[in-house]
Design an enzyme around this catalytic site. Sequence first.
Site, PDB file in Angstrom:
ATOM      1  CG  ASN A   6      -1.456   1.027   1.513  1.00 49.35           C
ATOM      2  OD1 ASN A   6      -2.045   1.642   0.654  1.00 49.35           O
ATOM      3  ND2 ASN A   6      -2.141   1.597   2.303  1.00 49.35           N
ATOM      4  CD1 TRP A   7       4.005   1.118  -2.083  1.00 52.01           C
ATOM      5  CD2 TRP A   7       3.865   2.327  -5.119  1.00 52.01           C
ATOM      6  NE1 TRP A   7       4.742   0.692  -3.356  1.00 52.01           N
ATOM      7  CE2 TRP A   7       4.644   1.279  -4.898  1.00 52.01           C
ATOM      8  CE3 TRP A   7       3.380   2.560  -6.076  1.00 52.01           C
ATOM      9  CZ2 TRP A   7       4.927   0.580  -6.222  1.00 52.01           C
ATOM     10  CZ3 TRP A   7       3.793   2.058  -6.731  1.00 52.01           C
ATOM     11  CH2 TRP A   7       5.344   1.084  -7.357  1.00 52.01           C
ATOM     12  CE  LYS A   8       0.261   3.592   4.748  1.00 47.90           C
ATOM     13  NZ  LYS A   8       0.795   3.037   6.360  1.00 47.90           N
ATOM     14  CG  HIS A  47      -5.398   1.371   5.419  1.00 45.58           C
ATOM     15  ND1 HIS A  47      -5.354   2.948   6.334  1.00 45.58           N
ATOM     16  CD2 HIS A  47      -4.469   0.844   5.608  1.00 45.58           C
ATOM     17  CE1 HIS A  47      -3.947   2.188   6.654  1.00 45.58           C
ATOM     18  NE2 HIS A  47      -3.147   1.484   6.319  1.00 45.58           N
ATOM     19  CD  GLU A  72      -2.881   5.431   7.177  1.00 49.79           C
ATOM     20  OE1 GLU A  72      -2.532   5.496   5.533  1.00 49.79           O
ATOM     21  OE2 GLU A  72      -1.545   4.626   7.417  1.00 49.79           O
ATOM     22  CD  GLU A 130      -2.915  -2.855   7.327  1.00 49.66           C
ATOM     23  OE1 GLU A 130      -2.348  -3.685   7.052  1.00 49.66           O
ATOM     24  OE2 GLU A 130      -3.924  -2.101   7.028  1.00 49.66           O
ATOM     25  N   GLY A 140       3.249   1.548  11.051  1.00 48.80           N
ATOM     26  CA  GLY A 140       4.456   2.784  11.109  1.00 48.80           C
ATOM     27  C   GLY A 140       4.814   3.101  11.897  1.00 48.80           C
ATOM     28  CB  SER A 183       5.398  -2.426  11.629  1.00 46.76           C
ATOM     29  OG  SER A 183       5.158  -0.875  12.151  1.00 46.76           O
ATOM     30  N   GLY A 234       5.285   1.152   4.704  1.00 46.54           N
ATOM     31  CA  GLY A 234       6.506   1.772   4.260  1.00 46.54           C
ATOM     32  C   GLY A 234       7.994   0.525   4.008  1.00 46.54           C
TER      33      GLY A 234
END
Length: 247
Positions: free
Chosen positions: A8-10, A94, A96, A164, A170, A210, A232
């Site tokens: 997931n490159w966000k 997600h 976020e 998650e 992160g 992570s 990440g």
Amino acid sequence: MRTLIAANWKMHGDLSWIQKPSEFRALFPAGKDNIEILLCPPAHMLEAMVGASTGLDISVGAQNCHDESSGAYTGELSADMVAETGATYVILGHSERRAIFGDTDNWVAAKTSAAQKAGLRPIVCVGESRAEREAGQAEEVVGAQIDGSIPADARGDNIVIAYEPVWAIGTGLTPTIEDIATIHDHIRGCLTARFGVKGADKIQILYGGSVNPENAQEILALKDVAGALIGGAGLEMKSLAAIAALA
Ligand code: PEP
């Protein structure tokens, strides 16, 4: 069922990143393992990323979609629009999206249904906050999210679930291996209660939070962990390939 390694490159990257599928395959040749690689770039790169991934056995997914098929929803993409780019997956719910953009369980369920209708395979994210874990509510919270976010017609081929824990995203922190196993087992139990053993067994459950080349082997070796959703460490093809090599 192939192990799914999803990045997931966000909101990272630019159009030069369309060379990343080739870069990845130079490090981790196709057909080496029973592994499916999925890249989820920002929306402006989707179509180019699909083109750049063709012939490389790399899937492409979006990071969100709307539940309506069209309308006055400035800034949004419908599931059909995502499918039109050639993408085959979409990440939904997600943490976020849930925390910053107000995605509720109901809305995630509606988006999931829309994605399924458009022929996409949604990856529905669930996970508890740090406070909820410390209060001993992780199973209860995740169970409620599963019940509320997963539509009634979920099957192995039309949905993936990603556990998650919000506090692990992160942060470099991960739950213990036992805690990951416990929650995955709990999710499997919730799915079995709704879809029966046969239906539930075919649904892939990923772990995310992570994941990196140092911890991937132990996590991916767990019986009920069918892959990873990676933030990440998925931005660098070297670390993504290192994780894939451990899967
Ligand atoms: C994520 O954002 O879905 C995620 C798992 O991020 P990270 O791997 O950076 O924790």
